[in-house]
Design a protein around this motif. Sequence first.
Motif, PDB file in Angstrom:
ATOM      1  N   TYR A 229      13.899  -6.141  -9.496  1.00  8.26           N
ATOM      2  CA  TYR A 229      13.732  -6.488  -8.180  1.00  8.26           C
ATOM      3  C   TYR A 229      12.462  -7.108  -7.828  1.00  8.26           C
ATOM      4  O   TYR A 229      11.296  -6.624  -8.284  1.00  8.26           O
ATOM      5  N   PHE A 230      12.457  -8.011  -6.825  1.00  5.89           N
ATOM      6  CA  PHE A 230      11.157  -8.747  -6.485  1.00  5.89           C
ATOM      7  C   PHE A 230      11.180  -8.533  -4.952  1.00  5.89           C
ATOM      8  O   PHE A 230      12.028  -8.902  -4.104  1.00  5.89           O
ATOM      9  N   VAL A 231      10.280  -7.676  -4.548  1.00  2.17           N
ATOM     10  CA  VAL A 231      10.159  -7.093  -3.275  1.00  2.17           C
ATOM     11  C   VAL A 231       9.008  -7.743  -2.577  1.00  2.17           C
ATOM     12  O   VAL A 231       7.765  -7.217  -2.897  1.00  2.17           O
ATOM     13  N   ALA A 232       9.191  -8.631  -1.654  1.00  5.35           N
ATOM     14  CA  ALA A 232       7.933  -9.398  -0.972  1.00  5.35           C
ATOM     15  C   ALA A 232       8.172  -9.952   0.389  1.00  5.35           C
ATOM     16  O   ALA A 232       9.578 -10.370   0.522  1.00  5.35           O
ATOM     17  N   SER A 286      -2.038 -13.536   8.558  1.00  4.51           N
ATOM     18  CA  SER A 286      -1.006 -13.387   9.542  1.00  4.51           C
ATOM     19  C   SER A 286       0.398 -12.900   8.769  1.00  4.51           C
ATOM     20  O   SER A 286       1.308 -12.682   9.771  1.00  4.51           O
ATOM     21  N   ILE A 287       0.379 -12.425   7.786  1.00  7.01           N
ATOM     22  CA  ILE A 287       1.654 -11.912   7.254  1.00  7.01           C
ATOM     23  C   ILE A 287       1.403 -10.070   7.311  1.00  7.01           C
ATOM     24  O   ILE A 287       0.468  -9.767   6.682  1.00  7.01           O
ATOM     25  N   ASP A 288       2.468  -9.492   7.870  1.00 12.31           N
ATOM     26  CA  ASP A 288       2.276  -8.150   7.932  1.00 12.31           C
ATOM     27  C   ASP A 288       3.108  -7.484   6.754  1.00 12.31           C
ATOM     28  O   ASP A 288       3.988  -7.755   6.285  1.00 12.31           O
ATOM     29  N   PRO A 313      -7.213  -4.415  -9.412  1.00 17.66           N
ATOM     30  CA  PRO A 313      -7.589  -3.487  -8.346  1.00 17.66           C
ATOM     31  C   PRO A 313      -6.672  -3.380  -7.235  1.00 17.66           C
ATOM     32  O   PRO A 313      -5.950  -4.313  -6.907  1.00 17.66           O
ATOM     33  N   ARG A 314      -6.618  -2.084  -6.465  1.00 18.63           N
ATOM     34  CA  ARG A 314      -5.538  -2.095  -5.376  1.00 18.63           C
ATOM     35  C   ARG A 314      -6.449  -2.130  -4.282  1.00 18.63           C
ATOM     36  O   ARG A 314      -7.830  -1.879  -4.133  1.00 18.63           O
ATOM     37  N   ARG A 315      -5.813  -2.185  -3.185  1.00 19.67           N
ATOM     38  CA  ARG A 315      -6.334  -2.087  -1.759  1.00 19.67           C
ATOM     39  C   ARG A 315      -5.604  -1.028  -0.975  1.00 19.67           C
ATOM     40  O   ARG A 315      -5.575   0.157  -1.542  1.00 19.67           O
ATOM     41  N   LYS A 316      -4.807  -1.360  -0.134  1.00 21.09           N
ATOM     42  CA  LYS A 316      -4.094  -0.419   0.754  1.00 21.09           C
ATOM     43  C   LYS A 316      -2.699  -0.260   0.113  1.00 21.09           C
ATOM     44  O   LYS A 316      -1.943   0.671   0.809  1.00 21.09           O
ATOM     45  N   GLU A 317      -2.317  -0.983  -0.804  1.00 24.52           N
ATOM     46  CA  GLU A 317      -0.707  -0.943  -1.069  1.00 24.52           C
ATOM     47  C   GLU A 317      -0.466   0.435  -1.793  1.00 24.52           C
ATOM     48  O   GLU A 317       0.804   0.723  -2.030  1.00 24.52           O
TER      49      GLU A 317
END
Length: 364
Positions: A229-232, A286-288, A313-317
Amino acid sequence: MADIYRESPLKSIGWEDFVGLPLEEKGRYFLRDGRPYHVLIAQQFERPTLERLCETATRTRRIAKTRGGIRFLQDLLFDKRAMLYFAQPSTRTFLSFYSACQIIGIKPAEVRDASTSSEVKGESPEDTVRTFSSYFDMIIMRHPVGGFAERIAWLLSNTERPVPVINAGSGRDQHPTQALLDIYTLLRSFEDKGGMEGKKIAFVGDLARGRTVRSLAYLVALYPGVKQYFVAPEPLQIRGDILQMLDKRGVAYELTRDFERIIPEVDAIYMTRIQDEWDTADESRSIDTTPFHLRVEHLRKLKPTAIIMHPLPRRKEIAPEIDSDPRAMYWRQVRNGMWIRVALILYIFARESEIDRYYEDLIS
Ligand code: NCD
């Protein structure tokens, strides 16, 4: 021990002919004696090699549990030196290779900042890397330019002193050793859950520019019956070349924006960060991307047997509170990475059978 300096098949083909080949045909040019010599793209691997690497990694980490075992490992490649040329930021991959070299006795050296090399004097990156091959027995490199590691491998193969080149991340296109550690993590995690057969794996986040997913999608496609699955969000969705590859191999896949819907369905979620270093005009801003974050409340919906991965590295995901959930595998991925890189380097230098011999004595 096999002679590592024997001719590479890359010597038999001109650069223009080589560079135009489909990825799946390039792989054989990176082999020597049927084993990986250069490691540049995920497409050069087949299942038997993957599984052999995973087995070697698992045996090696068992051996490293005793002082005697650590000494044995230290001796395996004590006569080799490796150059780690990292022209792009890196913490994990750099230290992972550095530690992997140390475990098997290889002496690592590093250039991490092109501004401290003769490139500032106008030297071409090709000449810089050729210089490394005069001192070292292997080059491990990360570079912002896609395909640069391939160019170097071809170039060195056509000199008097070819040395193996490992791609530790190239541009937006490939990160083959991350894909190896990811597949190792998947295989280990599903070992007592019926293996890879029939599993559903979701890739989430910046799939357009994330090189880890591009490499891993190929390795996962080697396992029949796995759905991807490609979820984006639309602008960050996976590129057509990967979908063409999946079509060609008859792999089932789905493209979606609906992260919430697929969470209860899947057996693995592979999260990624937004790769905004590739923005040309700050377009990612500009992408949510918040609908593509994994939050604590999602854990209730996720199968008890599913796993959560991230190349970091991760950020807030991924919310940090998720780290303590037993399904979170990303810190384990880091550790698996070091061992699969140990296995890979041993394999390149044809020393993996010594691991088998020591291991068999150990368990008998
Ligand atoms: C990844 C990379 O550099 O491609 N990191 C890594 O090697 N573990 C992923 C990323 O930077 O987002």
